[in-house]
Design a protein around this motif. Structure first.
Motif, PDB file in Angstrom:
ATOM      1  N   GLN A   1      -9.922   6.437   8.653  1.00 38.13           N
ATOM      2  CA  GLN A   1     -11.222   5.767   8.714  1.00 38.13           C
ATOM      3  C   GLN A   1     -11.372   4.924   9.974  1.00 38.13           C
ATOM      4  O   GLN A   1     -12.456   4.860  10.547  1.00 38.13           O
ATOM      5  CB  GLN A   1     -11.419   4.900   7.477  1.00 38.13           C
ATOM      6  N   GLU A   2     -10.300   4.300  10.419  1.00 35.75           N
ATOM      7  CA  GLU A   2     -10.368   3.435  11.596  1.00 35.75           C
ATOM      8  C   GLU A   2     -10.412   4.207  12.909  1.00 35.75           C
ATOM      9  O   GLU A   2     -11.003   3.731  13.879  1.00 35.75           O
ATOM     10  CB  GLU A   2      -9.166   2.480  11.630  1.00 35.75           C
TER      11      GLU A   2
ATOM     12  N   THR B   1      -5.334   6.972   4.793  1.00 35.64           N
ATOM     13  CA  THR B   1      -6.795   6.917   4.641  1.00 35.64           C
ATOM     14  C   THR B   1      -7.370   5.833   5.543  1.00 35.64           C
ATOM     15  O   THR B   1      -8.380   6.046   6.225  1.00 35.64           O
ATOM     16  CB  THR B   1      -7.179   6.670   3.171  1.00 35.64           C
ATOM     17  N   ARG B   2      -6.728   4.678   5.579  1.00 38.84           N
ATOM     18  CA  ARG B   2      -7.170   3.582   6.443  1.00 38.84           C
ATOM     19  C   ARG B   2      -7.076   4.005   7.913  1.00 38.84           C
ATOM     20  O   ARG B   2      -8.006   3.787   8.691  1.00 38.84           O
ATOM     21  CB  ARG B   2      -6.333   2.334   6.191  1.00 38.84           C
ATOM     22  N   LEU B   3      -5.967   4.636   8.290  1.00 39.07           N
ATOM     23  CA  LEU B   3      -5.784   5.128   9.658  1.00 39.07           C
ATOM     24  C   LEU B   3      -6.907   6.103  10.020  1.00 39.07           C
ATOM     25  O   LEU B   3      -7.521   5.998  11.090  1.00 39.07           O
ATOM     26  CB  LEU B   3      -4.423   5.822   9.793  1.00 39.07           C
TER      27      LEU B   3
ATOM     28  N   MET C   1       0.834  -1.193   0.000  1.00 39.62           N
ATOM     29  CA  MET C   1       0.000   0.000   0.000  1.00 39.62           C
ATOM     30  C   MET C   1       0.874   1.249   0.000  1.00 39.62           C
ATOM     31  O   MET C   1       1.961   1.252   0.553  1.00 39.62           O
ATOM     32  CB  MET C   1      -0.877   0.036   1.246  1.00 39.62           C
TER      33      MET C   1
ATOM     34  N   ALA D   1      -2.895   5.685   0.976  1.00 39.72           N
ATOM     35  CA  ALA D   1      -3.862   4.634   1.301  1.00 39.72           C
ATOM     36  C   ALA D   1      -3.730   4.226   2.769  1.00 39.72           C
ATOM     37  O   ALA D   1      -4.738   3.998   3.448  1.00 39.72           O
ATOM     38  CB  ALA D   1      -3.659   3.426   0.390  1.00 39.72           C
ATOM     39  N   ASP D   2      -2.493   4.150   3.278  1.00 43.90           N
ATOM     40  CA  ASP D   2      -2.273   3.828   4.694  1.00 43.90           C
ATOM     41  C   ASP D   2      -2.917   4.883   5.586  1.00 43.90           C
ATOM     42  O   ASP D   2      -3.564   4.562   6.574  1.00 43.90           O
ATOM     43  CB  ASP D   2      -0.779   3.746   5.020  1.00 43.90           C
TER      44      ASP D   2
END
Length: 170
Positions: free
Chosen positions: A12-13, A8-10, A1, A5-6
């Motif tokens: 969102q979580e 964005t995931r962070l 990734m 993207a990393d």
């Protein structure tokens, strides 16, 4: 990734957790600003975030931003703190219970209160809470134990609140 993207995931979580953390400390008006600024800083320092457990790092950042806000607002009316005492039917009982809970929490030192809130409301384990509070796990264990005892003593006359702050909840 890739890095974006990393991140964005962070985001969102963990955004909702950081927002709730800020909301409980500064209220609904300033919480989104604190959360947004926390993630702006996280983007700038993305390489410094621990990849396996970033939430304590985010809480430390939010806590520092909140401290700065508190310093600014203490000159004005003060800091709005909002707490929920749970599901109590009678409004008069709810007001008394809320006041008792706030008085008990406010009787703790700022650092002990922060530790209690990190464990009880933010759901951090003791190691993570110690990291956010800037102390060792042993120190956090001792402070949390003493804070529990003080809360139990403060709430002895309010049995409807004791389960929330009792040994099993914190």
């Amino acid at each position: 990734m890739d890095e974006e993207a990393d991140f964005t995931r962070l985001f969102q979580e963990h955004y909702e957790s950081v927002l709730r953390y800020a909301w409980r400390r500064v209220g609904p008006a300033d919480a989104p600003d604190i959360a947004n600024e926390t993630f702006r800083i996280a983007w700038e320092k993305h390489q410094e975030l621990p990849p396996d457990r970033p939430l304590p790092w985010l809480y430390v950042t939010a806590r520092n931003l909140i401290r700065n806000l508190v310093k600014k607002e203490k000159r004005r009316e003060g800091l709005l703190v909002v707490h929920d005492v749970g599901d109590i039917d009678d409004h008069a009982v709810a007001v008394v219970a809320r006041q008792a809970a706030l008085t008990a929490l406010n009787s703790l030192s700022q650092s002990d209160r922060e530790l209690v809130l990190l464990v009880a409301w933010e759901g951090l384990d003791l190691r993570e809470a110690a990291q956010v509070a800037g102390c060792s796990r042993a120190t956090a264990t001792m402070r949390l134990h003493r804070a529990r005892k003080r809360l139990e003593q403060s709430l002895a006359d309010h049995p409807q609140l004791r389960p929330e702050f009792g040994e099993s909840a914190i």
